[in-house]
Motif scaffolding. Structure first.
Motif, PDB file in Angstrom:
ATOM      1  N   TRP A 114       1.080  -1.099  -0.056  1.00 35.09           N
ATOM      2  CA  TRP A 114      -0.071  -0.205   0.020  1.00 35.09           C
ATOM      3  C   TRP A 114       0.992   1.405  -0.037  1.00 35.09           C
ATOM      4  O   TRP A 114       1.581   1.351   0.815  1.00 35.09           O
ATOM      5  CB  TRP A 114      -0.860  -0.008   1.362  1.00 35.09           C
ATOM      6  CG  TRP A 114      -1.663   1.387   1.330  1.00 35.09           C
ATOM      7  CD1 TRP A 114      -1.361   2.334   2.460  1.00 35.09           C
ATOM      8  CD2 TRP A 114      -2.968   1.454   0.523  1.00 35.09           C
ATOM      9  NE1 TRP A 114      -2.495   3.147   1.891  1.00 35.09           N
ATOM     10  CE2 TRP A 114      -3.355   2.891   0.880  1.00 35.09           C
ATOM     11  CE3 TRP A 114      -3.708   0.897  -0.428  1.00 35.09           C
ATOM     12  CZ2 TRP A 114      -4.454   3.548   0.436  1.00 35.09           C
ATOM     13  CZ3 TRP A 114      -4.692   1.587  -1.170  1.00 35.09           C
ATOM     14  CH2 TRP A 114      -5.284   2.744  -0.669  1.00 35.09           C
ATOM     15  N   ASP A 115       0.793   2.131  -0.952  1.00 34.59           N
ATOM     16  CA  ASP A 115       1.551   3.408  -1.287  1.00 34.59           C
ATOM     17  C   ASP A 115       0.549   4.490  -0.577  1.00 34.59           C
ATOM     18  O   ASP A 115      -0.461   4.848  -1.099  1.00 34.59           O
ATOM     19  CB  ASP A 115       1.697   3.620  -2.527  1.00 34.59           C
ATOM     20  CG  ASP A 115       2.431   4.900  -2.655  1.00 34.59           C
ATOM     21  OD1 ASP A 115       2.678   5.834  -1.733  1.00 34.59           O
ATOM     22  OD2 ASP A 115       2.985   5.164  -3.966  1.00 34.59           O
ATOM     23  N   HIS A 116       1.163   4.768   0.701  1.00 36.25           N
ATOM     24  CA  HIS A 116       0.231   5.604   1.597  1.00 36.25           C
ATOM     25  C   HIS A 116       0.308   7.243   1.166  1.00 36.25           C
ATOM     26  O   HIS A 116      -0.376   8.019   1.371  1.00 36.25           O
ATOM     27  CB  HIS A 116       0.479   5.564   3.226  1.00 36.25           C
ATOM     28  CG  HIS A 116       2.059   5.792   3.326  1.00 36.25           C
ATOM     29  ND1 HIS A 116       2.937   4.568   3.277  1.00 36.25           N
ATOM     30  CD2 HIS A 116       2.618   6.759   3.416  1.00 36.25           C
ATOM     31  CE1 HIS A 116       4.005   4.929   3.588  1.00 36.25           C
ATOM     32  NE2 HIS A 116       4.213   6.254   3.900  1.00 36.25           N
ATOM     33  N   LEU A 134      -2.747   0.738  -4.035  1.00 34.06           N
ATOM     34  CA  LEU A 134      -2.332  -0.561  -3.846  1.00 34.06           C
ATOM     35  C   LEU A 134      -1.464  -1.130  -5.156  1.00 34.06           C
ATOM     36  O   LEU A 134      -1.747  -0.879  -6.253  1.00 34.06           O
ATOM     37  CB  LEU A 134      -3.444  -1.549  -3.682  1.00 34.06           C
ATOM     38  CG  LEU A 134      -2.891  -3.081  -3.476  1.00 34.06           C
ATOM     39  CD1 LEU A 134      -2.513  -3.260  -2.077  1.00 34.06           C
ATOM     40  CD2 LEU A 134      -4.117  -3.970  -3.555  1.00 34.06           C
ATOM     41  N   ILE A 135      -0.261  -1.430  -4.894  1.00 39.60           N
ATOM     42  CA  ILE A 135       0.650  -2.052  -5.982  1.00 39.60           C
ATOM     43  C   ILE A 135       0.968  -3.315  -5.689  1.00 39.60           C
ATOM     44  O   ILE A 135       0.962  -3.930  -4.521  1.00 39.60           O
ATOM     45  CB  ILE A 135       2.043  -1.400  -5.732  1.00 39.60           C
ATOM     46  CG1 ILE A 135       1.874   0.263  -6.023  1.00 39.60           C
ATOM     47  CG2 ILE A 135       2.874  -1.688  -6.777  1.00 39.60           C
ATOM     48  CD1 ILE A 135       3.017   1.149  -5.490  1.00 39.60           C
ATOM     49  N   GLY A 173      -5.398   1.027   2.701  1.00 36.64           N
ATOM     50  CA  GLY A 173      -6.547   1.960   3.139  1.00 36.64           C
ATOM     51  C   GLY A 173      -6.236   3.095   3.682  1.00 36.64           C
ATOM     52  O   GLY A 173      -5.290   3.283   4.511  1.00 36.64           O
ATOM     53  N   GLU A 174      -7.178   4.127   3.911  1.00 38.89           N
ATOM     54  CA  GLU A 174      -6.944   5.399   4.660  1.00 38.89           C
ATOM     55  C   GLU A 174      -6.581   5.256   6.003  1.00 38.89           C
ATOM     56  O   GLU A 174      -5.732   6.007   6.618  1.00 38.89           O
ATOM     57  CB  GLU A 174      -8.146   6.315   4.587  1.00 38.89           C
ATOM     58  CG  GLU A 174      -8.058   7.730   5.030  1.00 38.89           C
ATOM     59  CD  GLU A 174      -7.200   8.360   3.978  1.00 38.89           C
ATOM     60  OE1 GLU A 174      -6.440   9.110   4.106  1.00 38.89           O
ATOM     61  OE2 GLU A 174      -7.266   8.353   2.689  1.00 38.89           O
ATOM     62  N   ASN A 175      -7.132   4.078   6.693  1.00 35.03           N
ATOM     63  CA  ASN A 175      -6.622   3.918   8.165  1.00 35.03           C
ATOM     64  C   ASN A 175      -5.663   2.788   8.283  1.00 35.03           C
ATOM     65  O   ASN A 175      -5.587   2.276   9.421  1.00 35.03           O
ATOM     66  CB  ASN A 175      -8.106   3.780   8.861  1.00 35.03           C
ATOM     67  CG  ASN A 175      -8.633   5.039   8.918  1.00 35.03           C
ATOM     68  OD1 ASN A 175      -8.253   6.162   9.118  1.00 35.03           O
ATOM     69  ND2 ASN A 175     -10.059   4.794   8.484  1.00 35.03           N
ATOM     70  N   PRO A 223       2.466   1.727   8.076  1.00 37.41           N
ATOM     71  CA  PRO A 223       2.700   2.427   6.746  1.00 37.41           C
ATOM     72  C   PRO A 223       4.075   1.352   6.255  1.00 37.41           C
ATOM     73  O   PRO A 223       5.020   0.807   6.848  1.00 37.41           O
ATOM     74  CB  PRO A 223       3.278   3.704   7.004  1.00 37.41           C
ATOM     75  CG  PRO A 223       2.667   3.921   8.385  1.00 37.41           C
ATOM     76  CD  PRO A 223       2.558   2.681   9.183  1.00 37.41           C
ATOM     77  N   ALA A 224       3.791   1.144   4.706  1.00 35.14           N
ATOM     78  CA  ALA A 224       4.999   0.441   4.056  1.00 35.14           C
ATOM     79  C   ALA A 224       6.201   1.480   4.271  1.00 35.14           C
ATOM     80  O   ALA A 224       6.086   2.704   3.963  1.00 35.14           O
ATOM     81  CB  ALA A 224       4.590   0.112   2.677  1.00 35.14           C
ATOM     82  N   SER A 225       7.285   0.954   4.245  1.00 30.79           N
ATOM     83  CA  SER A 225       8.655   1.418   4.218  1.00 30.79           C
ATOM     84  C   SER A 225       9.067   1.693   2.617  1.00 30.79           C
ATOM     85  O   SER A 225       8.760   0.723   2.011  1.00 30.79           O
ATOM     86  CB  SER A 225       9.783   1.153   5.140  1.00 30.79           C
ATOM     87  OG  SER A 225       9.465   1.167   6.221  1.00 30.79           O
TER      88      SER A 225
END
Length: 295
Positions: free
Chosen positions: A24-26, A31-32, A249-251, A289-291
């Motif tokens: 997930w690219d925040h 979504l990738i 997702g947003e949250n 969050p993804a790094s």
């Protein structure tokens, strides 16, 4: 843990041959994920419902966003970067250029911006693969050897532990982790998948440090406490080849699940017509969050 919603929903019916590696690219709120055998990178924007597909000329093990834009990707012949605007590939380094029987598979970034990705024997028979760490300066280090099918990766919320899966072993290994140095020590078994529940594939770690593991040939995503090796929950997925998962997702409260249809007969596909699609469920917990890759 809150009660999970009743069942998964189909998010994208993209019929991937081998869907894998969701991230997930925040920043972009997209979504990738990849279709390894289909040689495609997909992005999905929930706000608009738009799906974008980029075709690459090699099998794609994994794709993760970069801090400065675009993606870092692990292909059959090593590490590359991809410009999402021009779709131009730039090769970085291939640590296994003398091993044509191997290819890269799953990969993720740590919070220091390093990209960790492993290789596997394409026939899934020989322990010829390794886990590599691509530093932000473009150098690469071999971190684990003797791997047959390098798969899921994840870090504990305090960055003290790296979790890693070599699928045929049916085990999730834990390593003491130094975020500062990018080093792993003290390997030990954190989780063993029971017989009859398939093979552990992709994995993510939630905000509480629990492991969410996709079961290849297991029809599920399971949740485990890595400190006690206790199975906490199981989410049934209407596709046998459940391949990976990530929170988004947003949250960061939605669990996105990738699946595959490789090798399935017409009869099997009648029972799982959406195999190869991406599914979604709110399991009652948040992810982190993804790094992104810092190089």
């Amino acid at each position: 843990m809150e009660q999970a919603s009743s069942e998964v929903m189909l998010l994208c019916d993209v019929n991937s041959i081998l869907g894998e590696g969701p991230t997930w690219d925040h920043h972009s709120k997209k979504l990738i994920w990849v279709d390894i055998i289909g040689k495609r990178i997909h992005t999905f924007e929930p706000a608009s419902g738009e799906v974008r597909t980029i075709t690459i000329e090699q099998k794609i093990g994994s794709a993760v966003p970069r801090v400065e834009g675009g993606l870092v990707i692990a292909l059959e012949n090593g590490f590359h970067t991809l410009d999402l605007e021009t779709e131009q590939l730039t090769k970085r380094i291939d640590p296994e250029k003398d091993m044509p029987g191997n290819r890269f598979n799953d990969g993720k970034c740590d919070e220091a911006g390093r990209f960790w990705a492993g290789t596997m024997d394409m026939k899934e028979k020989s322990p010829s693969g390794s886990l590599y760490c691509l530093e932000t300066d473009g150098t690469v280090r071999r971190m684990v050897e003797g791997v047959t099918v390098s798969n899921g990766l994840g870090w504990s919320p305090d960055n003290q532990t790296l979790y890693y899966i070599d699928s045929p072993t049916k085990k999730v290994m834990a390593y003491d982790y130094s975020l500062e140095r990018g080093e792993i020590t003290n390997p030990r078994v954190a989780v063993t998948i029971p017989e009859g529940e398939g093979f552990p594939d992709g994995m993510t770690v939630d905000s509480q440090g629990m492991l969410w593991i996709a079961h290849w040939d297991g029809w599920q995503v399971s949740c485990w406490n890595p400190e006690t090796a206790e199975k906490i929950a199981s989410i049934p997925v209407p596709a046998a080849q459940t391949s990976s998962c990530t929170f988004g997702g947003e949250n960061l409260d939605e669990l996105y699940i990738t699946t595959a249809r490789v090798g399935l007969s017409e009869e099997q596909l009648k029972d799982q017509p959406h195999a190869g699609g991406v599914f979604c469920i709110k399991p009652g917990i948040n992810g982190r969050p993804a790094s992104f890759y810092g190089g």
